[in-house]
Design a protein around this motif. Structure first.
Motif, PDB file in Angstrom:
ATOM      1  N   VAL A  24       7.258   4.617   8.934  1.00 10.74           N
ATOM      2  CA  VAL A  24       6.018   4.579   9.685  1.00 10.74           C
ATOM      3  C   VAL A  24       6.421   3.838  10.961  1.00 10.74           C
ATOM      4  O   VAL A  24       7.099   2.803  10.873  1.00 10.74           O
ATOM      5  CB  VAL A  24       4.919   3.806   8.915  1.00 10.74           C
ATOM      6  CG1 VAL A  24       3.693   3.611   9.773  1.00 10.74           C
ATOM      7  CG2 VAL A  24       4.577   4.512   7.616  1.00 10.74           C
ATOM      8  N   ARG A  47       5.194  11.214   5.414  1.00 12.29           N
ATOM      9  CA  ARG A  47       4.456  11.599   6.618  1.00 12.29           C
ATOM     10  C   ARG A  47       5.334  11.712   7.855  1.00 12.29           C
ATOM     11  O   ARG A  47       5.118  12.572   8.693  1.00 12.29           O
ATOM     12  CB  ARG A  47       3.321  10.592   6.861  1.00 12.29           C
ATOM     13  CG  ARG A  47       2.388  11.029   7.977  1.00 12.29           C
ATOM     14  CD  ARG A  47       1.144  10.189   8.025  1.00 12.29           C
ATOM     15  NE  ARG A  47       1.433   8.841   8.473  1.00 12.29           N
ATOM     16  CZ  ARG A  47       0.539   7.860   8.492  1.00 12.29           C
ATOM     17  NH1 ARG A  47      -0.678   8.076   8.059  1.00 12.29           N
ATOM     18  NH2 ARG A  47       0.866   6.680   8.917  1.00 12.29           N
ATOM     19  N   HIS A  48       6.358  10.829   7.969  1.00 11.19           N
ATOM     20  CA  HIS A  48       7.159  10.777   9.189  1.00 11.19           C
ATOM     21  C   HIS A  48       8.611  11.205   8.979  1.00 11.19           C
ATOM     22  O   HIS A  48       9.362  11.305   9.938  1.00 11.19           O
ATOM     23  CB  HIS A  48       7.146   9.358   9.771  1.00 11.19           C
ATOM     24  CG  HIS A  48       5.775   8.867  10.108  1.00 11.19           C
ATOM     25  ND1 HIS A  48       5.146   9.169  11.291  1.00 11.19           N
ATOM     26  CD2 HIS A  48       4.896   8.115   9.394  1.00 11.19           C
ATOM     27  CE1 HIS A  48       3.947   8.612  11.305  1.00 11.19           C
ATOM     28  NE2 HIS A  48       3.771   7.974  10.154  1.00 11.19           N
ATOM     29  N   GLY A  85       5.884   6.536   4.933  1.00 12.63           N
ATOM     30  CA  GLY A  85       6.757   6.905   6.043  1.00 12.63           C
ATOM     31  C   GLY A  85       7.657   8.072   5.690  1.00 12.63           C
ATOM     32  O   GLY A  85       7.848   8.996   6.490  1.00 12.63           O
ATOM     33  N   GLY A 119       4.269   1.523   2.312  1.00 15.77           N
ATOM     34  CA  GLY A 119       4.570   2.112   3.618  1.00 15.77           C
ATOM     35  C   GLY A 119       5.874   2.881   3.635  1.00 15.77           C
ATOM     36  O   GLY A 119       6.041   3.819   4.415  1.00 15.77           O
TER      37      GLY A 119
END
Length: 143
Positions: free
Chosen positions: A73, A68-69, A65, A61
């Motif tokens: 996340v 993607r972010h 994260g 994650g």
């Protein structure tokens, strides 16, 4: 609707949460505090690892994260890093600053880096190469 507490979610194993429950957890002050601790630990870790030639990379994650972010996340409240066994040995042979500790996680699947008096943690998963593949070094992580 009452939301489940964090320990209840973990005890339930494959808990099915409603969207309202997920959103309440994401927005919780406890999640933000854990993420803040992770950021502080990671800032310390990056410098420590560079000073002691410890190789590591984001995993699970934490990698998702970051890609993607650009951060966590939203519902994630810890960080996961992989490091070769040799780097783990180098880490364990060094003195840590007051307030920072490393110990085997409760399930024995990784090592957990924590800061005294703070919520949140960074999980360190030692890995090794076997048959041309990178695999977890700790038996409990492979189960």
């Amino acid at each position: 609707m009452a939301t489940r507490t964090e320990p209840d979610m973990y005890k339930a194993g494959k808990a099915v949460l409603s969207l309202d429950e997920v959103n309440a957890y994401i927005a919780s002050e406890a999640t933000r505090r854990r993420q803040q601790t992770c950021r502080r630990l990671l800032q310390w870790w990056v410098e420590f690892a560079a000073d002691h030639l410890i190789v590591y990379w984001a995993y699970s994650g934490t990698m998702l994260g970051a890609l993607r972010h650009g951060a966590f996340v939203p519902w994630d409240d810890d960080m996961d890093l992989n490091l070769p066994q040799e780097s783990l040995q180098r880490l364990l042979s060094r003195s840590l600053p007051d307030g920072v500790s490393i110990k085997l996680s409760p399930l024995g699947a990784c090592y957990r880096l924590t800061m005294r008096g703070s919520e949140g943690f960074v999980d360190l998963f030692p890995v090794m190469e076997r048959d041309g593949l990178v695999q977890y070094a700790l038996d409990m992580a492979r189960k």
